[in-house]
Design an enzyme around this catalytic site. Structure first.
Site, PDB file in Angstrom:
ATOM      1  CE1 TYR A 125      37.422  37.513  40.193  1.00 57.73           C
ATOM      2  CE2 TYR A 125      36.457  36.443  42.103  1.00 57.73           C
ATOM      3  CZ  TYR A 125      36.461  37.466  41.176  1.00 57.73           C
ATOM      4  OH  TYR A 125      35.514  38.438  41.252  1.00 57.73           O
ATOM      5  CE  LYS A 192      40.444  48.845  29.429  1.00 55.32           C
ATOM      6  NZ  LYS A 192      39.417  49.839  29.119  1.00 55.32           N
ATOM      7  CG  ASP A 226      36.017  50.054  28.756  1.00 54.79           C
ATOM      8  OD1 ASP A 226      36.103  49.121  27.944  1.00 54.79           O
ATOM      9  OD2 ASP A 226      36.800  51.021  28.755  1.00 54.79           O
ATOM     10  CG  ASP A 250      32.407  38.150  40.412  1.00 55.44           C
ATOM     11  OD1 ASP A 250      31.209  37.875  40.582  1.00 55.44           O
ATOM     12  OD2 ASP A 250      33.188  38.403  41.339  1.00 55.44           O
TER      13      ASP A 250
END
Ligand code: NAP
Length: 362
Positions: A125, A192, A226, A250
């Site tokens: 972002y 991640k 995930d 988000d």
């Protein structure tokens, strides 16, 4: 003189109606607040040449606490989102998104009580992007190739994902301090890092370092994003406070809102070192403007968060309890809640009548 001065930005669309309902409820708690009302959004562009005039930013800086209604982001005018601009101008680096079950909202889960702490300033972002076909992209592709770092297809667009030690440390520390101040027992850092070693890997490393300072006081765990999503759907009760870089924050915060009944009841806040701007997660729902139909619950729960922040914990708890009582009863609720619970909007009440029911329960 009132005990607190709060900047109120009503916003547009359903903003003025839901903030009126919110203000009536907060005033009814007896907490003395002087509301300094300032306008932002498309409606002020003609007068000030910008949807976010300097005096609005100054009002928030001066009062340190603001609450707003949603503001429409006009498409194709060249103005960026007021919400994003406000966050940037005031360096509101924390996006706080609690997700908790309330009976009567038709939510799929019953015992969710999660607080999501999303980093608000960096990651994908950051807005550093290079357009497909541009000279900049060609230069970047050549530079990456020359470094032996990899091959990028020539017809690519590129967005950068900067994650800093500074940005990670302050958000993780904020999450731990929040956990301590609110009697929460665990912080989960989401990443991640197995794939993105230098961005998410850094976030995880910093999270572990900060977590060590809180050892014995707040439990810490980390999870891959995930697996986190699956875990949230399977066993949301495993989560307490979660801290995430911007993009995962988000997505995961919307997932968490979905577990407890959707955006219509999701409160939020953007918090920095000096100021805090409280706002619901949903948008301005333009088609309901001026119809006394919109559900003000998210705005009202946002105000409960604000009251906590102002040190008015008792008033915040009373607002929350009153909302829970009215929704739990299910009789005096807005069209969206009626529709979810009964499949029809028959018997729904308007925005202000719903607020009256909450006031009667305070
Ligand atoms: P939205 O305003 O959240 O509305 C989408 C739909 O969600 C509505 O049509 C309605 O669905 C339901 N909904 C949302 N809030 C509700 C409420 N309080 N009570 C009852 N129903 C509610 O999303 P959008 O249409 O994508 O966005 C509209 C504008 O808001 C855009 O310009 C966007 O940029 C802006 N926005 C502003 C903020 C902010 O100021 N922080 C945040 C998000 C979006 P049903 O018709 O199915 O009942």
């Amino acid at each position: 003189m009132a005990k607190h001065t709060v900047t109120l930005i009503p916003g547009d669309g359903i903003g003025p109606e839901i903030t009126t309902a919110m203000r009536r409820i907060v005033d009814a708690t007896g907490v003395e607040i002087e509301w300094e009302v300032v306008d932002a959004g498309e409606g002020v562009v003609e007068q000030f040449g910008t949807p976010l005039p300097d005096h609005v930013i100054e009002a928030v800086r001066r009062n340190k606490v603001a609450i707003k209604g949603p503001i429409t982001t006009p498409v194709g005018t060249g103005f960026r989102s007021v919400n994003v601009a406000l966050r940037k101008a005031l360096d509101l680096y924390v996006n706080l998104r609690p997700a908790f079950s309330i009976e009567g909202t038709g939510a799929r889960y019953k015992d969710v009580d999660i607080v999501i702490v999303r980093e608000n300033t960096e990651d994908l972002y950051a807005g550093i992007e290079f357009e497909e076909g541009s000279a900049d992209v060609a230069e970047l592709i050549d530079w990456v190739a020359a470094k032996g770092a990899g091959t990028i297809r020539p017809d690519s667009g590129i967005s950068l994902k900067p994650i800093s030690v500074t940005g990670s440390a302050r958000i993780v520390r904020w999450a731990f301090e929040y956990a301590l101040a609110n009697g929460r027992s665990k912080v989960t850092a989401v990443h991640k890092a197995n794939i993105l070693k230098y961005s998410d890997g850094l976030f995880l490393r910093v999270a572990r370092e900060i977590a060590a300072e809180y050892q014995g006081r707040v439990e810490f765990e980390d999870r891959i994003v995930d697996a986190t999503c699956m875990g949230l759907v399977l066993r949301p009760e495993d989560f307490d406070v979660m801290v995430l870089p911007n993009l995962y924050g988000d997505i995961v915060s919307d997932l968490a809102a979905g577990l407890v009944g959707g955006l219509g009841i999701a409160p939020g806040a953007n918090i920095g070192a000096d100021c805090a701007v409280f706002e619901p997660v949903h948008g301005s729902a333009p088609k309901y403007t001026g119809r006394d139909m919109a559900n003000p619950t998210a705005e009202v729960l946002t105000a409960a968060l604000m009251l906590q922040h102002l040190g008015e914990r008792d008033a915040g708890d009373r607002v929350l309890a009153a909302v829970k009582a009215v929704l739990g009863e299910g009789a005096t609720v807005t069209y969206d809640i009626k529709r979810t619970n009964t499949g029809s909007t028959d018997g729904a009440v308007g925005t202000q009548a719903y607020a009256d029911a909450i006031i009667a329960r305070l």
